[in-house]
Design a protein around this motif. Structure first.
Motif, mmCIF file in Angstrom:
data_model
loop_
_atom_site.group_PDB
_atom_site.id
_atom_site.type_symbol
_atom_site.label_atom_id
_atom_site.label_comp_id
_atom_site.label_asym_id
_atom_site.label_seq_id
_atom_site.Cartn_x
_atom_site.Cartn_y
_atom_site.Cartn_z
ATOM 1 N N LEU A 65 0.913 -1.334 -0.058
ATOM 2 C CA LEU A 65 -0.278 0.364 0.048
ATOM 3 C C LEU A 65 0.470 1.525 -0.533
ATOM 4 C CD1 LEU A 65 -2.637 -1.558 2.435
ATOM 5 C CD2 LEU A 65 -2.992 -0.982 0.284
ATOM 6 N N ASP A 66 1.240 1.372 -1.339
ATOM 7 C CA ASP A 66 2.146 2.621 -1.217
ATOM 8 C C ASP A 66 1.852 3.743 -1.700
ATOM 9 O OD1 ASP A 66 1.634 2.307 -3.579
ATOM 10 O OD2 ASP A 66 3.316 1.285 -4.454
ATOM 11 N N ALA A 67 2.838 4.825 -2.230
ATOM 12 C CA ALA A 67 1.995 5.964 -2.252
ATOM 13 C C ALA A 67 1.576 6.060 -3.287
ATOM 14 C CB ALA A 67 3.302 6.658 -2.599
ATOM 15 N N GLU A 68 1.281 5.118 -4.538
ATOM 16 C CA GLU A 68 0.012 5.166 -5.389
ATOM 17 C C GLU A 68 -1.007 4.331 -5.308
ATOM 18 O OE1 GLU A 68 -0.208 3.524 -10.143
ATOM 19 O OE2 GLU A 68 1.496 3.050 -8.736
ATOM 20 N N ALA A 69 -1.006 3.644 -4.413
ATOM 21 C CA ALA A 69 -2.851 3.198 -3.834
ATOM 22 C C ALA A 69 -2.881 3.834 -3.253
ATOM 23 C CB ALA A 69 -2.034 2.029 -3.587
ATOM 24 N N THR A 70 -2.104 4.700 -2.076
ATOM 25 C CA THR A 70 -2.615 5.727 -1.253
ATOM 26 C C THR A 70 -3.753 6.764 -2.045
ATOM 27 O OG1 THR A 70 -1.219 5.129 0.479
ATOM 28 C CG2 THR A 70 -2.012 7.698 0.357
ATOM 29 N N GLU A 92 0.843 5.694 7.845
ATOM 30 C CA GLU A 92 0.125 6.895 7.354
ATOM 31 C C GLU A 92 1.320 7.532 5.781
ATOM 32 O OE1 GLU A 92 -1.435 8.336 8.474
ATOM 33 O OE2 GLU A 92 -1.960 8.221 9.996
ATOM 34 N N PRO A 93 0.699 7.875 5.190
ATOM 35 C CA PRO A 93 -0.970 8.985 5.167
ATOM 36 C C PRO A 93 -1.557 8.308 4.700
ATOM 37 C CG PRO A 93 0.145 9.432 3.188
ATOM 38 C CD PRO A 93 1.181 8.681 3.936
ATOM 39 N N LEU A 94 -1.340 6.875 4.433
ATOM 40 C CA LEU A 94 -2.806 5.781 4.141
ATOM 41 C C LEU A 94 -3.973 5.733 5.436
ATOM 42 C CD1 LEU A 94 -4.824 4.937 2.377
ATOM 43 C CD2 LEU A 94 -3.483 2.399 2.486
ATOM 44 N N LEU A 95 -3.298 5.947 6.139
ATOM 45 C CA LEU A 95 -4.350 5.432 7.519
ATOM 46 C C LEU A 95 -4.928 6.734 8.113
ATOM 47 C CD1 LEU A 95 -2.280 4.465 10.664
ATOM 48 C CD2 LEU A 95 -3.852 2.587 9.640
ATOM 49 N N SER A 96 -4.685 7.748 7.091
ATOM 50 C CA SER A 96 -6.134 8.712 7.348
ATOM 51 C C SER A 96 -6.515 8.993 6.429
ATOM 52 C CB SER A 96 -5.186 10.009 7.944
ATOM 53 O OG SER A 96 -4.324 10.005 9.274
#
Length: 305
Positions: A65-70, A92-96
């Motif tokens: 779940l990297d930057a692209e997925a985020t 983070e930052p995906l968590l938020s």
């Protein structure tokens, strides 16, 4: 609500199915990439990928779940992220990104057995209770506040595979209840209390059976690693998978690791009473009854493992 669902194995499918039957919108399903399976190593979609495709949901296949997925998920503006056995870490930052963050259905009585193999570790340890919890995902492993949980007796004969299947369905009901409470604004999460224990992913070494232990411990380990990674020992240097065993009852003791047939049962000795071998699989052969296997290998009446 707009929900992002992340999961991979069969135990996550009941939760996806349950959410599909609600008024919430599943905006995408995240799962791990197709994996090589079988002797031919054919690339095969995960059970969750197949279930999502059947319902026409967009599927994001990724092992990280990297930057692209985020950014892909951020663009969907989800209200909630739901994880059930995805097999990757949300940071983070995906968590938020979701308005309400992420919740995780975990098959243990948190904080006992945080990690990848909670049911298997509970069976191996001989726990009396098993269950599931839905908690708020936080950066620390499986440490978030708990929205809801349930427990039930583990039982003395079920394998981890059977228990996971049962928990996947009852856990889906719990997850649905928590999602409904979050949508209504009535959900309450409480901090985890009690001793923290860890449940790291099982390895092949975890599945190697040492018979020089009490029968109850041997039996628990065999059930805990069934069906994956699969209990095994060696006979005359060759691997023998132990597919099904049972307590022997009143059979006299045998030296640990010794196999002997008394009347019908094929017995294997432990530190205490013996266990009964029911189904096995010799290397390079199909599964068979222990009696059929014994007829093929018993040049003498006793073989030491």
């Amino acid at each position: 609500m707009k929900i992002v669902f992340a999961g991979t194995p069969e135990v996550a499918v009941p939760s996806l199915t349950a959410l599909a039957g609600t008024d919430h919108e599943i905006v995408t399903v995240i799962t791990r990439a197709d994996a090589p399976l079988g002797r031919k190593r054919t690339l095969t979609p995960s059970p969750v990928a197949l279930a999502a495709a059947e319902r026409g949901y967009p599927v994001l296949k990724t092992n990280r779940l990297d930057a692209e997925a985020t950014e892909t998920i951020r663009a969907l503006q989800p209200d909630l992220g739901v994880i059930v056995a995805y097999g990757g870490i949300v940071r983070e930052p995906l968590l938020s990104v979701p308005r309400l963050g992420w919740i995780n259905l975990h098959f243990s009585l948190l904080p006992r057995w945080r990690g990848a193999s909670p049911v298997q570790r509970a069976v191996i340890a001989g726990d009396e209770l098993i269950g599931a919890a839905v908690f708020q995902l936080v950066p620390e492993l499986d440490a978030g506040d708990v929205f809801g949980s349930f427990s039930r007796p583990l039982g003395v004969h079920s394998t981890s595979g059977i228990l996971l299947d049962e928990l996947s369905h009852s856990g889906a009901e719990l997850l649905l209840r928590v999602v409904g409470e979050l949508a209504a604004g009535t959900a309450v999460a409480v901090p985890q209390t009690g001793e923290v224990t860890l449940a790291p992913k099982l390895t092949r070494d975890d599945a190697r059976i040492n018979f020089d232990q009490p029968a109850a411990s041997v039996y628990s380990r065999i059930r805990g690693v069934t069906p994956e990674p699969g209990a095994f020992t060696t006979v005359n240097g060759a691997v023998l998978k132990l597919l099904e065993v049972a307590p022997s009852g009143d059979e006299p003791n045998l030296p640990a690791g010794t196999v002997l047939q008394r009347d019908t049962p094929v017995l294997v000795g432990t530190q205490t009473e013996p266990l009964v071998l029911l189904r096995v699989q010799p290397a390079g052969k199909t599964a068979m009854t222990a009696n059929d296997w014994w007829r093929g290998v018993a040049a003498e009446s006793v073989i030491a493992l």
